[in-house]
Scaffold this motif. Sequence first.
Motif, PDB file in Angstrom:
ATOM      1  N   ALA A 124      43.714  36.907  44.724  1.00 19.01           N
ATOM      2  CA  ALA A 124      44.436  37.776  45.668  1.00 19.01           C
ATOM      3  C   ALA A 124      44.672  39.149  45.051  1.00 19.01           C
ATOM      4  O   ALA A 124      44.530  40.184  45.716  1.00 19.01           O
ATOM      5  CB  ALA A 124      45.767  37.128  46.060  1.00 19.01           C
ATOM      6  N   MET A 181      41.561  41.151  45.187  1.00 24.97           N
ATOM      7  CA  MET A 181      41.326  41.639  46.555  1.00 24.97           C
ATOM      8  C   MET A 181      42.240  42.823  46.851  1.00 24.97           C
ATOM      9  O   MET A 181      41.845  43.783  47.527  1.00 24.97           O
ATOM     10  CB  MET A 181      41.551  40.518  47.572  1.00 24.97           C
ATOM     11  CG  MET A 181      40.556  39.366  47.509  1.00 24.97           C
ATOM     12  SD  MET A 181      38.812  39.812  47.634  1.00 24.97           S
ATOM     13  CE  MET A 181      38.634  40.116  49.398  1.00 24.97           C
ATOM     14  N   ASN A 191      41.219  46.549  47.905  1.00 25.64           N
ATOM     15  CA  ASN A 191      41.803  47.169  49.089  1.00 25.64           C
ATOM     16  C   ASN A 191      42.229  48.606  48.803  1.00 25.64           C
ATOM     17  O   ASN A 191      41.904  49.543  49.542  1.00 25.64           O
ATOM     18  CB  ASN A 191      42.994  46.322  49.548  1.00 25.64           C
ATOM     19  CG  ASN A 191      43.508  46.748  50.893  1.00 25.64           C
ATOM     20  OD1 ASN A 191      44.049  47.844  51.029  1.00 25.64           O
ATOM     21  ND2 ASN A 191      43.320  45.909  51.907  1.00 25.64           N
ATOM     22  N   GLU A 248      36.885  41.807  55.098  1.00 28.81           N
ATOM     23  CA  GLU A 248      37.541  40.787  54.272  1.00 28.81           C
ATOM     24  C   GLU A 248      38.583  41.442  53.366  1.00 28.81           C
ATOM     25  O   GLU A 248      39.720  40.968  53.252  1.00 28.81           O
ATOM     26  CB  GLU A 248      36.479  40.028  53.450  1.00 28.81           C
ATOM     27  CG  GLU A 248      37.005  38.843  52.662  1.00 28.81           C
ATOM     28  CD  GLU A 248      37.582  37.716  53.518  1.00 28.81           C
ATOM     29  OE1 GLU A 248      37.095  37.483  54.636  1.00 28.81           O
ATOM     30  OE2 GLU A 248      38.564  37.081  53.053  1.00 28.81           O
ATOM     31  N   ARG A 273      41.825  42.260  54.858  1.00 30.81           N
ATOM     32  CA  ARG A 273      42.766  41.161  55.100  1.00 30.81           C
ATOM     33  C   ARG A 273      43.795  41.053  53.967  1.00 30.81           C
ATOM     34  O   ARG A 273      44.691  40.230  54.020  1.00 30.81           O
ATOM     35  CB  ARG A 273      42.000  39.837  55.229  1.00 30.81           C
ATOM     36  CG  ARG A 273      41.120  39.769  56.487  1.00 30.81           C
ATOM     37  CD  ARG A 273      40.406  38.433  56.580  1.00 30.81           C
ATOM     38  NE  ARG A 273      41.370  37.340  56.639  1.00 30.81           N
ATOM     39  CZ  ARG A 273      41.313  36.237  55.886  1.00 30.81           C
ATOM     40  NH1 ARG A 273      40.336  36.092  55.032  1.00 30.81           N
ATOM     41  NH2 ARG A 273      42.234  35.310  55.991  1.00 30.81           N
ATOM     42  N   TYR A 274      43.613  41.902  52.952  1.00 32.87           N
ATOM     43  CA  TYR A 274      44.511  41.851  51.795  1.00 32.87           C
ATOM     44  C   TYR A 274      45.211  43.188  51.560  1.00 32.87           C
ATOM     45  O   TYR A 274      45.009  43.838  50.533  1.00 32.87           O
ATOM     46  CB  TYR A 274      43.738  41.429  50.533  1.00 32.87           C
ATOM     47  CG  TYR A 274      43.168  40.046  50.641  1.00 32.87           C
ATOM     48  CD1 TYR A 274      43.880  38.940  50.186  1.00 32.87           C
ATOM     49  CD2 TYR A 274      41.916  39.832  51.230  1.00 32.87           C
ATOM     50  CE1 TYR A 274      43.363  37.657  50.308  1.00 32.87           C
ATOM     51  CE2 TYR A 274      41.395  38.549  51.358  1.00 32.87           C
ATOM     52  CZ  TYR A 274      42.117  37.466  50.898  1.00 32.87           C
ATOM     53  OH  TYR A 274      41.610  36.196  51.023  1.00 32.87           O
ATOM     54  N   PRO A 292      34.974  32.580  44.184  1.00 39.52           N
ATOM     55  CA  PRO A 292      35.427  33.723  44.990  1.00 39.52           C
ATOM     56  C   PRO A 292      36.289  34.721  44.205  1.00 39.52           C
ATOM     57  O   PRO A 292      36.248  35.925  44.472  1.00 39.52           O
ATOM     58  CB  PRO A 292      36.257  33.079  46.101  1.00 39.52           C
ATOM     59  CG  PRO A 292      35.899  31.644  46.109  1.00 39.52           C
ATOM     60  CD  PRO A 292      35.384  31.291  44.762  1.00 39.52           C
ATOM     61  N   ALA A 295      35.304  38.763  43.487  1.00 39.66           N
ATOM     62  CA  ALA A 295      36.187  39.920  43.709  1.00 39.66           C
ATOM     63  C   ALA A 295      36.274  40.789  42.459  1.00 39.66           C
ATOM     64  O   ALA A 295      36.202  42.023  42.536  1.00 39.66           O
ATOM     65  CB  ALA A 295      37.580  39.436  44.121  1.00 39.66           C
ATOM     66  N   GLU A 332      31.461  30.169  51.403  1.00 40.89           N
ATOM     67  CA  GLU A 332      31.793  31.524  51.830  1.00 40.89           C
ATOM     68  C   GLU A 332      31.054  32.538  50.967  1.00 40.89           C
ATOM     69  O   GLU A 332      31.219  32.537  49.754  1.00 40.89           O
ATOM     70  CB  GLU A 332      33.295  31.791  51.712  1.00 40.89           C
ATOM     71  CG  GLU A 332      34.198  30.781  52.410  1.00 40.89           C
ATOM     72  CD  GLU A 332      34.550  29.585  51.526  1.00 40.89           C
ATOM     73  OE1 GLU A 332      33.828  29.331  50.528  1.00 40.89           O
ATOM     74  OE2 GLU A 332      35.536  28.904  51.842  1.00 40.89           O
ATOM     75  N   HIS A 387      37.138  36.215  48.245  1.00 39.83           N
ATOM     76  CA  HIS A 387      38.369  35.985  48.993  1.00 39.83           C
ATOM     77  C   HIS A 387      39.342  35.218  48.115  1.00 39.83           C
ATOM     78  O   HIS A 387      39.021  34.879  46.971  1.00 39.83           O
ATOM     79  CB  HIS A 387      38.084  35.199  50.287  1.00 39.83           C
ATOM     80  CG  HIS A 387      37.510  33.833  50.028  1.00 39.83           C
ATOM     81  ND1 HIS A 387      36.166  33.634  49.791  1.00 39.83           N
ATOM     82  CD2 HIS A 387      38.095  32.612  49.926  1.00 39.83           C
ATOM     83  CE1 HIS A 387      35.952  32.344  49.572  1.00 39.83           C
ATOM     84  NE2 HIS A 387      37.102  31.695  49.641  1.00 39.83           N
ATOM     85  N   TYR A 388      40.509  34.919  48.651  1.00 38.91           N
ATOM     86  CA  TYR A 388      41.519  34.179  47.887  1.00 38.91           C
ATOM     87  C   TYR A 388      41.773  32.824  48.520  1.00 38.91           C
ATOM     88  O   TYR A 388      41.852  32.709  49.733  1.00 38.91           O
ATOM     89  CB  TYR A 388      42.835  34.978  47.835  1.00 38.91           C
ATOM     90  CG  TYR A 388      43.978  34.188  47.247  1.00 38.91           C
ATOM     91  CD1 TYR A 388      43.953  33.820  45.903  1.00 38.91           C
ATOM     92  CD2 TYR A 388      45.066  33.785  48.025  1.00 38.91           C
ATOM     93  CE1 TYR A 388      44.987  33.065  45.359  1.00 38.91           C
ATOM     94  CE2 TYR A 388      46.103  33.039  47.485  1.00 38.91           C
ATOM     95  CZ  TYR A 388      46.059  32.675  46.143  1.00 38.91           C
ATOM     96  OH  TYR A 388      47.069  31.939  45.599  1.00 38.91           O
ATOM     97  N   GLU A 389      41.913  31.800  47.670  1.00 41.14           N
ATOM     98  CA  GLU A 389      42.329  30.474  48.150  1.00 41.14           C
ATOM     99  C   GLU A 389      43.542  30.034  47.343  1.00 41.14           C
ATOM    100  O   GLU A 389      43.519  30.093  46.114  1.00 41.14           O
ATOM    101  CB  GLU A 389      41.193  29.458  47.956  1.00 41.14           C
ATOM    102  CG  GLU A 389      39.985  29.712  48.840  1.00 41.14           C
ATOM    103  CD  GLU A 389      38.777  28.832  48.470  1.00 41.14           C
ATOM    104  OE1 GLU A 389      38.966  27.735  47.900  1.00 41.14           O
ATOM    105  OE2 GLU A 389      37.647  29.264  48.753  1.00 41.14           O
TER     106      GLU A 389
END
Lengths: 816, 114
Positions: free
Chosen positions: A241, A244, A248, A348, A351-352, A397, A401, A656, A660-662
Amino acid sequence: MTENLEVVRTTTWSAGPGCHGGCGVLAYIKDGKLVKIEGDPEHPWNQGRLCARCLAMTQYVTHTERLTHPLKRIGQRGEGKWQQISWDEAFDLIEKKLGKIRDEFGPESVIFSMGTGRDIGPWICLLAYAYGSPNVMFALSGIACYSPRIAAVDTVQGDYCVLDASQWLPARYEDPRYKVPECIIVWGYNIPASCPDNVFGHWIIDLMKRGTKIIAIDPRLTWFASRAEVWLRLRPGTDGALAMGFLNVIINEGLYDREFVEKWTNSSHLVRSDTGKLLRESDLAKDGSPDNFVAWDTKRGAPVVWDSSNVEYRLSDVQPALEGSYEVNLFDGTRIPVKTVWSVFCEEVNRYPVERVSEITWVPKDDIIKAARLYARSKPASIHWGVPIDMTPAITPTVQAIAALWCITGNLDVPGGNVISRFAFDAVAYALPGAKGVIKLKSKEADKKRIGASRYGPLNRFIWRAHTDLALEQIFTEEPYPIKGMWIQTCNPVAGIGLDPKKWVEAIKKLDFVVAVDLFMTPTTQLADVVLPAATFLEKDGIRSWWVPLQSINKAISVGECKPDVEINFELAKRFDPDFRWKDIHELFDEIIKPSGMTFKELQEKGWAFPPEGHPSAPYHRFEKGLLRPDRKPGFQTPSGKVELYSSIREEWGLEPVAHYEEPPFTPISQPELYKKYPLILSTGRRSPAYFHSEHRNIPWLREIEPDPLVEIHPDTAESLHIGDGEWVWVENWMGRCKLKAKVTPIVPRWMVMATHGWWFPEKPAQEPHLFGVMESNVNQLIPMGFTGKDGLGAPIKHLLCRLYKVSGSEGTENA
Amino acid sequence: MPKSSGYGLLIDYEYCTGCYSCQVACAQEYRWPAGMSGIRVIEVVERLPKDREYLVYLPFPTELCILCAPRTKKGLEPSCVKHCMAACIKYGKIEDLAKEMGKKPRMVLWSPRA
């Protein structure tokens, strides 16, 4: 002390200091015995310096507990009854027992298990492959140390890269080709204690003295965090995150290198909005290649094919669109909407927003912005990361990033940036992510039975290991085939690398035949049938081509009947493989380093060698010069020849394709109910300068530095739990508990405790049920196996939940 | 009062990372058993205003420090200086080191028993 002293110049690479090696040392020998070890002042790697573990070698090599003869079990497994046997007897016994398993169940029924890489990978593969087993296993859940990072970076850009601290240049910082990074992001990495992943940690200190600013990302107040320009105290496991969030800021503030993005990434390639997959030439034309991609040519207002094998557009003079939505006709006449990769990637990233990232990571918003700007505006800037990146299920992922960060800021393969790291002279011993070596399994057919290979994409493209979690299960289920034997070398799953260690004990005991190769008895060797005494790096010849330089390891002494891992495995490999083609280990070394143009003897005389400029394993700007790809065209070794911000490989695996972040599986966010019961985040495995994982507890100079297994706890948290500094506490969760000594310190946040790993007590009884007291303080009892990422990689090792309470009266005296 | 040797160790504790190389290098050089060494690393975590802290490691020469006289006589650096991973320990004449000390903050100058 100077009289009759012989000085042997050599290179460290386990065993001994235990680390990932690379340091040049001078071993002072008198009458065949080591009297002193010093750093080699002429060696460009460490420049005369040496760490505590290496400086303690005199206590290590002639330690009274050192294994010096092969041993055969004579009592029950774990009973601690051993008989000394000769090497010939040991080799004969192993040949007979493993031979019988191979005859009855097939070679895949024996697992060859190793601990962290070091100087064992090639030699354990040599033996396993000669025996015929594809099941070489790195015994950590999710293979969660380094290989996943390499595989993930290779997915994005085809070659791995590391912090450029001038290590490719013999004159180091003084070389005019080098630039000191203006800024380094130190991402989950603790300098005083570790030189992981083939980077000498204190190079970063050298650079700080030359002006480099630090951005530290760590939940603990590490040495770096204390001295950082910006310190981001993130919640463990939220690195993805945070990355990301950086993207951003950097993209929305226009701080990226647009030229690099347009020219060297697949940002212009089109993604089908109907399927979410990359548009391929085969979508547009019936006879089109599925390996070719498509961009939108703004000049012609039409799609244009990117020819992946020629690494260029089909037409000349193309002006590909970086952003936007378009419509294309498929060969069957259907008209579909498409978007550029860059547009999908930015969607994508958007989204962060930093507010959301701040909520996820618990890092203040302004600090995220400040760090992102500092990194992006520094030229050059570099990112150096540690193992916490691997130690989370969504490792890939996350890496996508972070790799995007160094790519889109133009820091890839530039002086002082993240430099592509290849084996020196492309001399590769065995198959690793991104490289195929000299030591190979005989047939592709034999590899089909490798555990997990058919299930997880990375295991078929980058990482040629058995899948650890599935292997452990298979020992119990015997499906799809039984596991009957295990060869355990440089590996201590009961005390160190194994999560859920009681399950490992049970698994090892279930096997018909177990060989352990080690330097000391450990909780794991106690469970073996035969234990073979291995040699330290001072007792062996060897080679090291891991990034740079190419180095020889030169035998300085002998101890007892100890043999180097390579010699043990070589002898048995000869016995198991009628087609074994090397006469002796020097002939094998010669073949491995052949690309350097030197023989092993010649390398020994030189000590070390750097690949010359213009060689694919020497920097810089190789993607522009056509030095990375086998066809020597500019570009990268990816399916498209470009840095893939939208990964065609991940798409192929059904995962994916974009960073992204999980949320990890056991956090206050993902497990709010568990969090009520276990209200502290448990992070594990902070490094110590005294120990390499489960090693060195028996070396007095090192043990005095950190005598007890510690759990770090914030003073306010300790006070609320009535725990005082130095008191023994139980750290407990739904998996189990372990007993650690509280170190009350504000270097950890109030909401987290940090437990040290790898603890056992060589001074306690060896035999079961004691196993050197390993189950008293082994924190891995609180970590489950089997929670790897969707691609089979990564494991939740740095972010679990727990509670703490004081050890009551009598319980506490055992360790105190 | 015994006279100082005139030599000392200048420690730049901004850069000391707490690697303990000095402590073990000294023990190796003089074959001290565990528990004895001519230099010992101290950890100090100071809490600062606004919920901040600063982490310092500080090598401290003990009563066993002889400033490596057997080495320096041969023109070698003291063992701790040679092996310091952060290259943050300097050996020299106290007056020279004192001048150097003025160049940057976060330094200490030790004049050990020697």
